[in-house]
Design a protein around this motif. Structure first.
Motif, mmCIF file in Angstrom:
data_model
loop_
_atom_site.group_PDB
_atom_site.id
_atom_site.type_symbol
_atom_site.label_atom_id
_atom_site.label_comp_id
_atom_site.label_asym_id
_atom_site.label_seq_id
_atom_site.Cartn_x
_atom_site.Cartn_y
_atom_site.Cartn_z
ATOM 1 N N THR A 1 -11.993 23.149 2.822
ATOM 2 C CA THR A 1 -12.842 24.000 1.997
ATOM 3 C C THR A 1 -12.022 25.004 1.190
ATOM 4 O O THR A 1 -12.521 25.575 0.229
ATOM 5 C CB THR A 1 -13.852 24.773 2.861
ATOM 6 N N ASN B 1 -14.859 22.282 -3.311
ATOM 7 C CA ASN B 1 -16.157 21.712 -2.971
ATOM 8 C C ASN B 1 -15.964 20.231 -2.677
ATOM 9 O O ASN B 1 -15.750 19.436 -3.588
ATOM 10 C CB ASN B 1 -17.142 21.914 -4.119
ATOM 11 N N THR C 1 -13.914 22.329 7.455
ATOM 12 C CA THR C 1 -15.228 22.270 8.100
ATOM 13 C C THR C 1 -15.128 21.922 9.578
ATOM 14 O O THR C 1 -16.135 21.917 10.275
ATOM 15 C CB THR C 1 -16.134 21.227 7.414
ATOM 16 N N VAL D 1 -19.645 18.479 1.193
ATOM 17 C CA VAL D 1 -20.157 18.469 2.560
ATOM 18 C C VAL D 1 -20.624 19.873 2.928
ATOM 19 O O VAL D 1 -20.132 20.860 2.380
ATOM 20 C CB VAL D 1 -19.099 17.972 3.582
ATOM 21 N N ARG D 2 -21.566 19.943 3.843
ATOM 22 C CA ARG D 2 -22.074 21.247 4.285
ATOM 23 C C ARG D 2 -21.115 21.872 5.282
ATOM 24 O O ARG D 2 -20.504 21.177 6.092
ATOM 25 C CB ARG D 2 -23.452 21.096 4.902
ATOM 26 N N ILE D 3 -21.029 23.177 5.217
ATOM 27 C CA ILE D 3 -20.194 23.924 6.161
ATOM 28 C C ILE D 3 -21.067 24.348 7.339
ATOM 29 O O ILE D 3 -22.102 24.997 7.136
ATOM 30 C CB ILE D 3 -19.577 25.167 5.496
ATOM 31 N N PRO D 4 -20.672 23.994 8.551
ATOM 32 C CA PRO D 4 -21.438 24.435 9.719
ATOM 33 C C PRO D 4 -21.442 25.968 9.821
ATOM 34 O O PRO D 4 -20.476 26.639 9.433
ATOM 35 C CB PRO D 4 -20.680 23.820 10.904
ATOM 36 N N ALA E 1 -20.557 26.175 -3.884
ATOM 37 C CA ALA E 1 -21.461 25.535 -4.841
ATOM 38 C C ALA E 1 -20.846 25.441 -6.242
ATOM 39 O O ALA E 1 -21.063 24.457 -6.944
ATOM 40 C CB ALA E 1 -22.790 26.274 -4.886
ATOM 41 N N SER F 1 -18.812 30.277 2.766
ATOM 42 C CA SER F 1 -20.186 29.790 2.883
ATOM 43 C C SER F 1 -20.444 28.624 1.935
ATOM 44 O O SER F 1 -19.700 28.402 0.979
ATOM 45 C CB SER F 1 -21.159 30.920 2.556
ATOM 46 N N ASN F 2 -21.535 27.924 2.195
ATOM 47 C CA ASN F 2 -21.958 26.853 1.292
ATOM 48 C C ASN F 2 -22.198 27.397 -0.108
ATOM 49 O O ASN F 2 -21.857 26.744 -1.092
ATOM 50 C CB ASN F 2 -23.206 26.162 1.846
ATOM 51 N N THR G 1 -18.587 29.068 8.945
ATOM 52 C CA THR G 1 -18.807 30.211 8.047
ATOM 53 C C THR G 1 -18.510 31.507 8.782
ATOM 54 O O THR G 1 -17.855 32.405 8.230
ATOM 55 C CB THR G 1 -20.238 30.208 7.490
#
Length: 109
Positions: A23, A44, A12, A47-50, A65, A60-61, A54
């Motif tokens: 990731t 996973n 990330t 945490v969110r991927i900026p 998932a 991608s998020n 991506t």
């Protein structure tokens, strides 16, 4: 020639010390110049991927998932590598993430 594990991470960001997480991990085992085994896993880390990551990596998020947890993926990666010497294109970067992700699961490898 020795068997080597060639490792690569997608992440990330650039610093696990600043909260960035892995990731994806990909590893190939090379012997006598030939790939003899492979391991790859999205992971996973919760945490969110900026968006710019991506765009850079294609991860991608939504893809993460349903990916294995970072703990599960790293435990499997550690078992896969075992005691093989590791190399990487950007070794300092990959080493930081290897060590940080394994430290999170209590694996001193």
């Amino acid at each position: 020639m020795t068997r080597l594990a060639v490792i690569d991470f997608e992440t990330t960001g650039i610093s696990p010390g600043q909260g960035d997480r892995a990731t994806e991990v990909a590893i190939v085992v090379v012997e006598h110049g030939q790939v003899v085994d492979r391991f790859q896993s999205l992971m996973n880390a919760g945490v969110r991927i900026p968006a710019f990551i991506t765009q850079l990596t294609g991860i991608s998020n939504a893809m993460l998932a349903h990916a294995p947890s970072a703990a599960q993926a790293m435990a499997e990666a550690s078992r896969f590598v075992g005691d093989l010497p590791m190399v990487a294109h950007n070794a300092a970067f990959d080493r930081k993430f290897w060590q940080a992700e394994l430290a999170r699961i209590g694996d001193p490898a």
